[in-house]
Design a protein around this motif. Structure first.
Motif, mmCIF file in Angstrom:
data_model
loop_
_atom_site.group_PDB
_atom_site.id
_atom_site.type_symbol
_atom_site.label_atom_id
_atom_site.label_comp_id
_atom_site.label_asym_id
_atom_site.label_seq_id
_atom_site.Cartn_x
_atom_site.Cartn_y
_atom_site.Cartn_z
ATOM 1 N N ALA A 227 11.222 4.806 -18.511
ATOM 2 C CA ALA A 227 11.070 5.066 -17.079
ATOM 3 C C ALA A 227 11.138 3.852 -16.178
ATOM 4 C CB ALA A 227 9.493 5.741 -17.066
ATOM 5 N N THR A 228 11.366 4.122 -14.629
ATOM 6 C CA THR A 228 11.263 3.007 -14.018
ATOM 7 C C THR A 228 9.936 2.787 -13.415
ATOM 8 O OG1 THR A 228 13.644 3.028 -13.232
ATOM 9 C CG2 THR A 228 12.226 2.104 -11.957
ATOM 10 N N ILE A 229 9.091 1.744 -13.574
ATOM 11 C CA ILE A 229 7.844 1.625 -12.888
ATOM 12 C C ILE A 229 8.067 1.105 -11.486
ATOM 13 C CG2 ILE A 229 5.648 0.504 -13.123
ATOM 14 C CD1 ILE A 229 6.797 2.242 -15.481
ATOM 15 N N VAL A 230 7.334 2.071 -10.714
ATOM 16 C CA VAL A 230 7.339 1.685 -9.020
ATOM 17 C C VAL A 230 5.895 1.381 -8.651
ATOM 18 C CG1 VAL A 230 7.885 2.786 -6.772
ATOM 19 C CG2 VAL A 230 9.594 2.751 -8.818
ATOM 20 N N GLY A 231 5.594 0.475 -7.359
ATOM 21 C CA GLY A 231 4.509 0.703 -6.851
ATOM 22 C C GLY A 231 3.698 -0.743 -6.852
ATOM 23 N N GLN A 232 2.655 -0.853 -7.377
ATOM 24 C CA GLN A 232 1.941 -2.334 -7.331
ATOM 25 C C GLN A 232 1.527 -2.612 -8.798
ATOM 26 O OE1 GLN A 232 -0.396 -0.264 -4.107
ATOM 27 N NE2 GLN A 232 -0.791 -2.374 -3.679
ATOM 28 N N LYS A 233 1.132 -3.898 -9.060
ATOM 29 C CA LYS A 233 0.582 -4.486 -10.269
ATOM 30 C C LYS A 233 -0.690 -3.599 -10.691
ATOM 31 C CE LYS A 233 -1.587 -8.334 -10.901
ATOM 32 N NZ LYS A 233 -1.699 -9.691 -11.238
ATOM 33 N N SER A 234 -0.927 -2.848 -11.924
ATOM 34 C CA SER A 234 -1.895 -2.106 -12.460
ATOM 35 C C SER A 234 -2.971 -2.810 -12.464
ATOM 36 C CB SER A 234 -1.624 -1.474 -13.755
ATOM 37 O OG SER A 234 -1.342 -2.284 -14.701
ATOM 38 N N PHE A 235 -4.301 -2.520 -12.843
ATOM 39 C CA PHE A 235 -5.547 -3.158 -12.935
ATOM 40 C C PHE A 235 -5.602 -4.158 -14.087
ATOM 41 C CE2 PHE A 235 -9.998 -3.336 -14.150
ATOM 42 C CZ PHE A 235 -10.598 -3.551 -12.996
ATOM 43 N N GLY A 236 -5.292 -3.836 -15.187
ATOM 44 C CA GLY A 236 -5.411 -4.891 -16.311
ATOM 45 C C GLY A 236 -6.563 -4.904 -17.357
ATOM 46 N N LYS A 237 -6.629 -3.582 -17.836
ATOM 47 C CA LYS A 237 -7.547 -3.617 -18.813
ATOM 48 C C LYS A 237 -7.180 -3.282 -20.154
ATOM 49 C CE LYS A 237 -12.005 -1.095 -20.036
ATOM 50 N NZ LYS A 237 -11.695 -0.607 -21.295
ATOM 51 N N GLY B 226 -2.380 -6.986 -16.131
ATOM 52 C CA GLY B 226 -1.755 -5.933 -15.630
ATOM 53 C C GLY B 226 -0.274 -5.754 -15.826
ATOM 54 N N ILE B 227 0.117 -4.662 -15.482
ATOM 55 C CA ILE B 227 1.731 -4.203 -15.610
ATOM 56 C C ILE B 227 2.159 -4.456 -14.459
ATOM 57 C CG2 ILE B 227 3.293 -2.426 -16.289
ATOM 58 C CD1 ILE B 227 1.066 -1.348 -17.922
ATOM 59 N N LEU B 228 3.110 -5.159 -14.343
ATOM 60 C CA LEU B 228 4.213 -5.328 -13.045
ATOM 61 C C LEU B 228 5.082 -4.372 -13.152
ATOM 62 C CD1 LEU B 228 4.892 -9.274 -13.088
ATOM 63 C CD2 LEU B 228 3.385 -8.138 -11.696
ATOM 64 N N PRO B 229 5.384 -3.782 -11.733
ATOM 65 C CA PRO B 229 6.351 -2.755 -11.648
ATOM 66 C C PRO B 229 7.610 -3.265 -11.741
ATOM 67 C CG PRO B 229 5.392 -3.157 -9.345
ATOM 68 C CD PRO B 229 4.508 -4.264 -10.515
ATOM 69 N N ASP B 230 8.454 -2.505 -11.940
ATOM 70 C CA ASP B 230 9.981 -2.760 -11.867
ATOM 71 C C ASP B 230 10.578 -2.922 -10.559
ATOM 72 O OD1 ASP B 230 10.463 -2.723 -14.803
ATOM 73 O OD2 ASP B 230 10.438 -0.642 -14.833
ATOM 74 N N VAL B 231 9.880 -2.107 -9.635
ATOM 75 C CA VAL B 231 10.385 -2.046 -8.328
ATOM 76 C C VAL B 231 8.827 -2.005 -7.518
ATOM 77 C CG1 VAL B 231 11.443 -1.004 -6.286
ATOM 78 C CG2 VAL B 231 12.427 -0.748 -8.639
ATOM 79 N N GLU B 232 8.813 -3.326 -6.692
ATOM 80 C CA GLU B 232 7.198 -3.167 -6.167
ATOM 81 C C GLU B 232 7.408 -2.773 -4.621
ATOM 82 O OE1 GLU B 232 4.011 -6.493 -4.881
ATOM 83 O OE2 GLU B 232 5.701 -7.247 -6.147
ATOM 84 N N VAL B 233 6.439 -1.770 -4.326
ATOM 85 C CA VAL B 233 6.572 -1.116 -3.182
ATOM 86 C C VAL B 233 5.035 -1.085 -2.815
ATOM 87 C CG1 VAL B 233 7.037 0.959 -1.659
ATOM 88 C CG2 VAL B 233 8.492 0.106 -3.669
ATOM 89 N N GLN B 234 4.668 -1.565 -1.569
ATOM 90 C CA GLN B 234 3.324 -1.473 -1.022
ATOM 91 C C GLN B 234 3.444 -0.188 -0.167
ATOM 92 O OE1 GLN B 234 0.817 -3.552 -1.619
ATOM 93 N NE2 GLN B 234 2.010 -5.166 -2.774
ATOM 94 N N LEU B 235 2.052 0.434 0.174
ATOM 95 C CA LEU B 235 1.925 1.389 1.290
ATOM 96 C C LEU B 235 1.817 0.657 2.407
ATOM 97 C CD1 LEU B 235 -0.882 3.664 -0.606
ATOM 98 C CD2 LEU B 235 1.774 4.324 -0.243
ATOM 99 N N PRO B 236 2.342 1.586 3.374
ATOM 100 C CA PRO B 236 2.293 1.036 4.806
ATOM 101 C C PRO B 236 0.648 0.528 5.244
ATOM 102 C CG PRO B 236 3.438 3.043 4.790
ATOM 103 C CD PRO B 236 2.796 2.843 3.445
ATOM 104 N N GLU B 237 0.487 -0.485 5.964
ATOM 105 C CA GLU B 237 -0.712 -0.983 6.385
ATOM 106 C C GLU B 237 -1.335 0.161 7.332
ATOM 107 O OE1 GLU B 237 -3.729 -3.763 6.532
ATOM 108 O OE2 GLU B 237 -2.070 -3.945 5.632
ATOM 109 N N GLY B 238 -2.562 0.349 6.697
ATOM 110 C CA GLY B 238 -3.441 1.513 7.280
ATOM 111 C C GLY B 238 -3.032 2.923 7.077
ATOM 112 N N VAL B 239 -2.100 3.135 6.140
ATOM 113 C CA VAL B 239 -1.838 4.566 5.694
ATOM 114 C C VAL B 239 -3.180 5.416 5.310
ATOM 115 C CG1 VAL B 239 -1.058 4.044 3.505
ATOM 116 C CG2 VAL B 239 -0.180 6.056 4.912
ATOM 117 N N GLU B 240 -3.404 6.641 5.714
ATOM 118 C CA GLU B 240 -4.318 7.132 5.272
ATOM 119 C C GLU B 240 -4.068 8.529 4.338
ATOM 120 O OE1 GLU B 240 -7.678 6.856 5.401
ATOM 121 O OE2 GLU B 240 -7.971 5.215 6.565
#
Length: 402
Positions: free
Chosen positions: A321-331, A365-379
């Motif tokens: 799989a390709t991991i997308v998003g942000q670094k995980s918590f790390g437990k 934590g686990i680093l994503p292959d593709v780092e993507v942040q959610l837009p500031e203030g998105v609800e």
């Protein structure tokens, strides 16, 4: 039901805080023996009753009984001594449960709660909100992921006192509880009315025409079966690529994580292995599944922990799989629950776990292959229209399918 459960072997827990506060969790980041069939110790639990180093405990008990000016409840005294001993280990995931707490803990594993609707963990020795469930009392009150819970009913609690705080947050349905939180550096009081919460643990939809999107809230009983059924239904609806959404998923049962990863990993391959204090190694192998080789993206964020990281770590190591998003918590540690006393329990950190390539992510934590942040203030609710991480996952899959 798995054969090992029938034989009475423990179910291993990996969770942050398997509590939907007042829930409840603990949870976690835990993932939290078996809630259905815990380890049952023989009489005496293997302890040395002739250990003179504990004599002073009984000396203190005698002093209290002889000198304290009021009657003493021996059961409360014993529970306090046990909790103090367990707390002295210094591990926030190693916890003693009295009868009521143990029953609540077992109920939490079924996905039904009375509480405010958040999952919490520990960060910088503070209680941190991992996930507020959409539509829950906590979410409606403005609680968000990343908020720190500083006080409950005016009493300050550190991360190491998380279970004490949770026990106060828990309460009767319809009754309010006041939390002091820190949100984006601003401290404020929030009063929340407790409610009955039933989680729909696995949700699925087809997005962008041919992409199946499966969201998992946590790894409770039958989660892997529900994921497999969701994947099969999406495939029947024309899905050609798949997104496994583990954002905000704090973990749960290890066997469910292994079975979920097995859907995408060849049979017999290592999903993870654990090492205990004696450096004894135990491997957990894939059972194989029907979606091996299917185009797959896994979504992670800082709320993805424990069992979620087991699945993501295995899929990343095998390039399944390709991991997308942000670094995980790390437990990267494992707990088991043991039956003790009269319907009581003790949850103990028993080992560290490692991905197939030998990586322990505890504190990292686990680093994503593709780092993507959610837009500031998105609800929430997040949809394909405002969820940049989901949009990137769809883009990667569609590019690969062309």
């Amino acid at each position: 039901m798995y054969e090992e459960e029938k034989r009475g072997f423990p179910k291993i827990i990996l969770v942050i805080l398997f509590l939907v506060v007042a829930i409840g969790s603990f949870f976690g980041g835990s993932i939290y023996g078996s809630l259905n069939s815990p380890v049952i110790l023989p009489d005496g639990g293997g302890s040395s009753t002739n250990d003179s180093s504990f004599d002073k405990l009984f000396e203190v008990k005698d002093v209290l009984h002889q000198q304290y000016y009021q009657d003493i409840d021996d059961e409360a005294l014993l529970e306090g001594a046990i909790k103090g001993m367990v707390d002295a280990v210094g591990d926030p995931y190693t916890v003693f449960f009295n009868q009521e707490e143990y029953q609540e803990f077992q109920d939490d594993g079924q996905g039904n709660y009375v509480g405010i609707g958040v999952m919490v963990g520990i960060k910088e020795d503070k209680i941190v909100v991992i996930t507020p469930f959409e539509g829950s009392p906590a979410y409606e009150a403005g609680i968000r992921a990343g908020d720190f819970i500083l006080k409950v009913e005016g009493v300050e609690y550190k991360g190491s006192e998380m279970d004490k705080a949770v026990s106060v947050i828990k309460g009767e349905e319809g009754k309010p509880v006041t939390l002091t939180i820190s949100q984006n550096g601003v401290e404020k009081d929030v009063t929340i009315v407790r409610a009955s919460i039933t989680l729909v643990n696995v949700q699925s939809e087809v997005v962008a025409g041919n992409i199946g999107h499966v969201t998992m809230l946590q790894f409770t009983n039958n989660t892997a079966k529900q994921v497999r059924e969701a994947m099969e239904e999406l495939k029947a609806q024309g899905a050609e690529g798949y997104i496994l959404d583990l954002r905000g998923n704090p973990g749960g049962y290890l066997d469910e994580a292994v079975d979920t990863a097995s859907l995408f990993v060849e049979k017999g391959k290592t999903v993870l292995y654990t090492l205990d204090k004696a450096q004894q190694k135990r491997e957990y192998l894939s059972k194989g599944g029907d979606f091996i080789g299917a185009p797959l993206v896994v979504l992670l964020d800082e709320g993805s922990a424990s069992a979620s990281e087991v699945v993501a770590g295995a899929l990343k190591d095998y390039k399944a799989a390709t991991i997308v998003g942000q670094k995980s918590f790390g437990k990267g540690i494992v707990q088991m629950v043991f039956n003790v006393g009269n319907k009581e329990g003790v949850k103990v950190t028993v080992s560290s776990y490692y991905s197939p390539n030998g990586i322990n992510i505890h504190g990292e934590g686990i680093l994503p292959d593709v780092e993507v942040q959610l837009p500031e203030g998105v609800e929430a609710p997040l949809t394909i229209d405002n969820d940049t991480q989901l949009q990137k996952a769809v883009e990667i899959l569609q590019d690969g399918l062309q």
